[in-house]
Design a protein around this motif. Structure first.
Motif: not given
Length: 129
Positions: A22-26, A56-58, A89-90
């Motif tokens: 989702s936007p800004g999160r994985a 995850a960060a990417m 990741a966020s």
């Protein structure tokens, strides 16, 4: 789940498969394979855990032109062949082309890795610079 816009050709058997985006999160999941072991007891090389966290960060940034600029990480527990890890990741900061992303990697709820990743969204592909 939306489709990833970045790292679309990554080998998910080495760097994990997205399970939430989702936007800004994985959230990315990886099962540690025998080829990742460094010894006969099945200890997994930390580079594979880092690769999962980086992936995850990417995906949290999820831009086709995102690259990693820096990382500050901490390994808090060993990992072994056969375990399944989940990286969450966020995106914490969005300042122009710079993005700061926090990542926590867990095994069955236990934190095994934490990191702060500094990512950059470029104007063109990094290999074109």
């Amino acid at each position: 789940m939306p489709q990833p816009a970045t790292h679309t050709r990554i080998d998910q058997s080495l760097c994990g498969a997205p399970v939430a985006l989702s936007p800004g999160r994985a959230v990315v999941r990886l099962t540690l394979a025998p080829a990742m072991a460094v010894d006969d007891r099945g200890l997994v090389h930390g580079g594979f855990v880092f690769g999962l966290a980086d992936h995850a960060a990417m995906l949290a940034v999820n831009d086709p032109l995102v690259v990693l600029g820096a990382a500050e990480v901490r390994f808090t527990a060993p990992t072994a062949v056969g375990e399944t890890l989940e990286a969450e990741a966020s995106q914490d900061e969005d300042a122009g082309k710079k993005r700061r992303v926090s990542v926590t990697v867990r095994r069955d709820g236990q934190t095994v890795f934490t990191g702060s990743f500094t990512c950059f969204v470029l104007q063109s592909h990094v290999l074109d610079l």
